[in-house]
Design an enzyme around this catalytic site. Structure first.
Site, short mmCIF file in Angstrom:
data_model
loop_
_atom_site.label_atom_id
_atom_site.label_comp_id
_atom_site.label_asym_id
_atom_site.label_seq_id
_atom_site.Cartn_x
_atom_site.Cartn_y
_atom_site.Cartn_z
CB CYS A 16 -3.82 -1.40 5.04
SG CYS A 16 -2.68 -1.28 6.49
CE LYS B 163 -6.58 2.15 4.48
NZ LYS B 163 -5.27 2.45 5.23
CD GLU C 148 -2.20 1.16 3.07
OE1 GLU C 148 -3.18 2.00 3.25
OE2 GLU C 148 -1.45 0.48 4.02
#
Length: 274
Positions: free
Chosen positions: A152, A115, A45
């Protein structure tokens, strides 16, 4: 489908990080004489640039998806079979950035996922510099297998994994930069394994290594067994995710068929009453 997960230590210099991604992409494309190349390569990431201090600087160096980092990494995939999933930061309209996954194959940008869940936990405040997205989950096709994208901290929210599986995903690609801390290595493995086991899917989780982050990339099968893993050093880990294994797991452990509740795909605005 042949999967590789790769890890390295990102620096503040995007050109160094691009070179590391290009090197891992070339290695995944070559594979080894005994295994052939990867269909899917998952890299960490936010590797456009890493600032362990002064994290607001990511606002200054973020690049659009047609910027040089993605453009040159796209070129590195041209003519190849490998789909590369990797995270960067791209500018947003409010002055912050999006934490964005890109999926690249044969010189093209085939998908983007921004995200949703930001790491405002364990004393960090990702939302100070990153804008949360409110977009539908993203599933792509890789070598005939559906792959869902998550990033994540997303792994701590099982409803996102379930939405991706409901959309057909048999593999979850999980780029991360999992920050060190008490029991954090254990959290990482438990969460990645739980998402695989409760959805009877594969999880290909890539963790950035280095002084801030734990590395520990791993590939988990649909019954929660870690098939391949890395420790703290840069490199690649490999596994074969075949549909027969997934189908057999779903016959043996039919949790998707036995469940009694659906997941609401509505994104809750940050700060809204729960």
């Amino acid at each position: 489908m042949r999967i590789a997960v790769g890890q390295f230590t990102a620096t503040p210099d995007w050109k160094e990080n691009l070179a590391a991604c290009q090197e891992l992409t070339a290695e995944a494309e070559r594979g080894g004489a005994e295994r052939g190349g990867a269909d899917l390569l998952v890299l960490p990431e936010g590797v456009l640039a890493r600032f362990t201090e002064d994290r607001h600087r990511i606002r200054e160096v973020a690049q659009p998806l047609d910027g040089p980092f993605v453009t040159e990494l796209r070129a590195a995939t041209a003519g190849g079979r490998t789909t590369v999933v990797v995270g960067i930061h791209e500018p947003s309209e409010d002055g912050r950035v999006f934490n964005t996954l890109v999926a690249l194959r044969d010189g093209e940008l085939i998908a983007r996922y921004r995200k949703i869940h930001l790491y405002d936990a364990f004393g960090d405040l990702e939302s100070a510099n990153v804008r949360p997205a409110a977009e539908p989950p993203v599933v792509i096709d890789v070598a005939g297998t559906k792959v869902g994208l998550m990033t994540c901290y997303d792994v701590r929210f099982p409803e996102l994994a379930r939405l991706l599986v409901d959309a057909g995903a048999e593999v979850l690609a999980l780029p991360a930069a999992w920050v060190r801390g008490p029991a954090k290595e254990r959290h990482w493995e438990v969460m990645a394994t739980a998402r695989a086991l409760e959805n009877t899917c594969w999880v290909a989780a890539s963790g950035e290594c280095g002084p801030r982050n734990i590395g520990n990339s791993l590939i988990v099968d649909p019954l929660g067994t870690v098939r391949s893993r890395l420790a703290a050093a840069p490199g690649l880990a490999w596994a074969d995710a075949d549909p027969d294994t997934t189908a057999a797991a779903r016959r043996t452990l039919p949790v998707l068929a036995n469940r009694r509740f659906a997941v609401d795909p509505t994104v809750i605005p940050l700060g809204a009453p729960q």
